[in-house]
Design a protein around this motif. Sequence first.
Motif, PDB file in Angstrom:
ATOM      1  N   THR A 161     -21.101  16.661  27.855  1.00 38.76           N
ATOM      2  CA  THR A 161     -22.495  16.925  28.209  1.00 38.76           C
ATOM      3  C   THR A 161     -23.087  15.873  29.144  1.00 38.76           C
ATOM      4  O   THR A 161     -24.259  15.989  29.528  1.00 38.76           O
ATOM      5  CB  THR A 161     -23.355  16.991  26.940  1.00 38.76           C
ATOM      6  OG1 THR A 161     -23.098  15.808  26.146  1.00 38.76           O
ATOM      7  CG2 THR A 161     -23.043  18.232  26.110  1.00 38.76           C
ATOM      8  N   ALA A 162     -22.317  14.864  29.537  1.00 38.39           N
ATOM      9  CA  ALA A 162     -22.863  13.799  30.387  1.00 38.39           C
ATOM     10  C   ALA A 162     -23.404  14.332  31.724  1.00 38.39           C
ATOM     11  O   ALA A 162     -24.503  13.946  32.139  1.00 38.39           O
ATOM     12  CB  ALA A 162     -21.825  12.704  30.612  1.00 38.39           C
TER      13      ALA A 162
ATOM     14  N   PRO B  54     -21.805  11.657  24.947  1.00 37.77           N
ATOM     15  CA  PRO B  54     -21.362  13.001  25.357  1.00 37.77           C
ATOM     16  C   PRO B  54     -20.653  13.767  24.250  1.00 37.77           C
ATOM     17  O   PRO B  54     -19.962  13.184  23.411  1.00 37.77           O
ATOM     18  CB  PRO B  54     -20.419  12.716  26.530  1.00 37.77           C
ATOM     19  CG  PRO B  54     -19.950  11.318  26.325  1.00 37.77           C
ATOM     20  CD  PRO B  54     -21.074  10.586  25.651  1.00 37.77           C
TER      21      PRO B  54
END
Length: 382
Positions: free
Chosen positions: A317-318, A356
Amino acid sequence: MKRVSICGSTGSIGVQALDVVSRFPEQFEVVGLAAGRNVAVLAEQVRRFRPRVVSVASDEAARGLAALVGGAVEILVGDAGSEAVASLPEADFVLAAISGGAGLHSTAAAVRARKPVGLANKESMVLAGELLMGEAARHGVPILPVDSEHSAIFQSLAGHNRPEVRRLILTASGGPLRAVPQAELPEVTPARALKHPNWSMGAKITVDSATLMNKGLEVIEARWLFDVDPRRIDILVHPQSIVHSMVEYIDGSVVAQLGVSDMRGPISYALAWPDRLPLDLPPLDLTRLGQLQFETPDAARFPAFTLAYRALELGGTAPAALSGADEGAVAAFLAGKCRFTDIADLCADVLDAHVPEKVTSIAQALAASDAGRRAVERRVGL
């Protein structure tokens, strides 16, 4: 006859796509349009192209559109409406051109409905590229790039063996601040940052061009679109915006796509792929240009693009968190809440704090983006 749905029809890409479609009425039919709140433009599009279904962002916009077009078309609302437009059973092709994270819902809906997608919404790949490309592969549908740089890469890969690619080279105009000394950058005003020398775009993407964050996000997009390791994706500043991008092969050969700066070129390529349309664009006159310049991007003056490589290295998800942080930081800059040089710093802070997770759903990707945006808003007091 190819039947087309256009998500983001009142934006720059959508308007130009409809211009292309209008020139080839024997080849294209518009069956669905999704827009936001610009009901005046959408009403004119409804009258001209007679889609079967349209979507707008709110009930208020729906009432305004109904007052202008009466019962000429079915009107849907919100994310559910744009998803319905993107997945119309009669649509043969979907142009995904809703800007920002808001476009992810309709892009995903088109892929799930097994519709070939022309992608002009880079946030879809930035937020959930691995997930979307996996879905597209499972459903056997192509995602065709519409961004000029990614269209250029796509065209430069055609007819070649993917294992023989050494690297992708994305070109960047350098934006409106390319030659501004580093000492002046903290005092750059929004008006100055919005004066792009080559392209007429929305405020957010123009500021992203000025910071070079736009190019970083394009690196993330290219990583997923073309399944290439980020370490083999480079950026080259090219102020003339004539070479739209290049592919270098293992024998040292470089294949590039050149053309005048007009988005109808890449739009038409995605619409007609694997064919081309005879557009009436002005021919490229290299003798008039005289010379083409290329420069290495200056990470000291414009560090934002380096954050994209870092986000890809962190994974999960970074990139979504970075995209959201950038939305918040650009909004803050345009509102006078932070300096131009604070944009990259704010985004870096969000990336530093982010933990993340593997992206497993659209909702999760959007939540990560929203969290990044809210983190910046808290910092600047928006």
